[in-house]
Write an enzyme that holds these catalytic residues in place. Structure first.
Site, mmCIF file in Angstrom:
data_model
loop_
_atom_site.group_PDB
_atom_site.id
_atom_site.type_symbol
_atom_site.label_atom_id
_atom_site.label_comp_id
_atom_site.label_asym_id
_atom_site.label_seq_id
_atom_site.Cartn_x
_atom_site.Cartn_y
_atom_site.Cartn_z
ATOM 1 N N GLY A 1 55.505 57.841 -76.366
ATOM 2 C CA GLY A 1 55.170 56.585 -76.815
ATOM 3 C C GLY A 1 55.744 56.023 -77.903
ATOM 4 O O GLY A 1 55.941 56.869 -78.909
ATOM 5 N N CYS A 2 55.788 54.738 -78.185
ATOM 6 C CA CYS A 2 56.392 54.342 -79.515
ATOM 7 C C CYS A 2 55.722 54.433 -80.712
ATOM 8 O O CYS A 2 55.982 55.078 -81.785
ATOM 9 C CB CYS A 2 56.794 52.775 -79.442
ATOM 10 S SG CYS A 2 55.436 51.767 -78.957
#
Length: 348
Positions: free
Chosen positions: A150-151
């Site tokens: 996930g960013c």
């Protein structure tokens, strides 16, 4: 020069479009099929007009018959969709999931935060991740399945993991507050994402431990050496298209001073091609990372309260998603890790 063919599913979305932008400049990649669901049959240029060289490509349906036959398949699909597509692809294909389906090792965490059946766990696509004193890149060589982080997870992990690995912070007292660009929310039309709602406004979301990236952050920091992780995580949407600025703090262990903290971060990131520890006194900005696969990190000590403060900035679509995917692909294919990836941002 060895050339590989790559297909991109979810090509009309932000993640798929960014993967295509990077692959267009990759010397070892030939772009094959571009696929999507509701936009199938239309020109890619209707959805990604900035991809001039690919604008006349026709988007095909996302199915195994279209994606099969390529050396690499990137999946830029909504959460919960990647597992069934990947299951129909053979082991001879390198499949890179830019969604969440294969990131978590705990099926219990997946069900608790995503509410569906867990699709399984793939090798984790954050090459810089500390794993038992080594780096995750060692576990990506030759793999055929990769789960992109996930960013937000990338930003927080890169900010805190050197301190975790060195044992200089209390990992049960972590706080992370993030400023996030709107592209992280995807292209779906929702009232709170309209310009009339977003411009001139900042708004928190997934407050109170409900964000789906919380268990993934804990998973990473435990790999870096934490016995137990407790983190208060609060993301905030701010009026910019791209970028994440993560401010992460932790209570220092007794006797740790600012000089020691600096030494830890210099040792951790001195040789990393895509993580830049900024000179003392210079703070990360999202603008400086725009369009690049480089994370900017700075660290200091708030002596009055005995806390480490780590600030990290990334482009959520590059280092946070597509760039991390291509970086991991390079390692899996035996290519130089930096191939086809920009280290410089775009300014102003």
């Amino acid at each position: 020069m060895t050339t590989f063919t790559a297909a991109v599913a979810g090509a009309s979305g932000y993640a798929g479009g960014e993967v295509l932008r990077l692959l267009s400049n990759h010397p070892n990649i030939q772009i094959g099929a571009v696929t999507a669901a509701s936009s199938a049959g239309s020109r890619l240029g209707e959805h990604q007009p900035h991809l001039v060289g690919l604008a006349d490509r026709i988007i095909e349906p996302t199915d195994a018959s279209t994606l099969g036959g390529h050396d690499i398949v990137f999946l830029g699909l909504p959460h919960g969709e990647s597992g069934k597509v990947a299951a129909a692809l053979g082991d001879d294909v390198v499949v890179i999931d830019c969604g969440a389906d294969h990131r978590l090792e705990s099926a219990e965490d997946w069900v608790a935060f995503y509410g569906t059946e867990h699709a399984g766990t793939w090798p984790y696509g954050l090459p810089e991740l500390v794993v038992d004193g080594a780096r995750q890149r060692d576990q990506l060589e030759g793999v055929r399945r990769i789960a992109v982080p996930g960013c937000n997870v990338t930003a927080v992990t890169l900010g805190l993991q050197p301190a975790v690995e060195a044992g200089i912070i209390e990992t049960t007292d972590l706080v992370a507050v993030l400023a996030n660009g709107y592209s992280g929310a995807g292209k779906a039309a929702k009232p709170h994402l309209l310009a009339s709602e977003a411009l001139g406004s900042a708004v928190p979301y997934a407050v109170g431990g409900s964000h789906r990236h919380v268990p993934e952050i804990g998973q990473n920091l435990r790999k870096a050496g934490a016995d137990e992780v407790t983190i208060s995580f609060t993301p905030t949407l701010v009026p910019m298209a791209r970028g994440i600025l993560a401010t992460s703090t932790a209570r220092l262990r007794p006797g740790v001073d600012a000089a020691r903290v600096r030494e830890v971060y210099e040792a951790a990131y001195g040789q990393e091609p895509f993580v830049r520890l900024l000179p003392e006194g210079q703070w990360p900005t999202t603008a400086a990372t725009l369009g690049s696969n480089t994370a900017h990190v700075q660290v200091t000590v708030d002596a009055a309260v005995g806390r480490l403060v780590a600030v990290s900035a990334i482009d959520n679509l590059v280092k946070g998603t597509a760039g991390g995917a291509v970086q991991s692909m390079n390692i899996a294919l035996g290519l130089p890790e930096t191939t086809g990836l920009p280290t410089d941002g775009v300014a102003p």
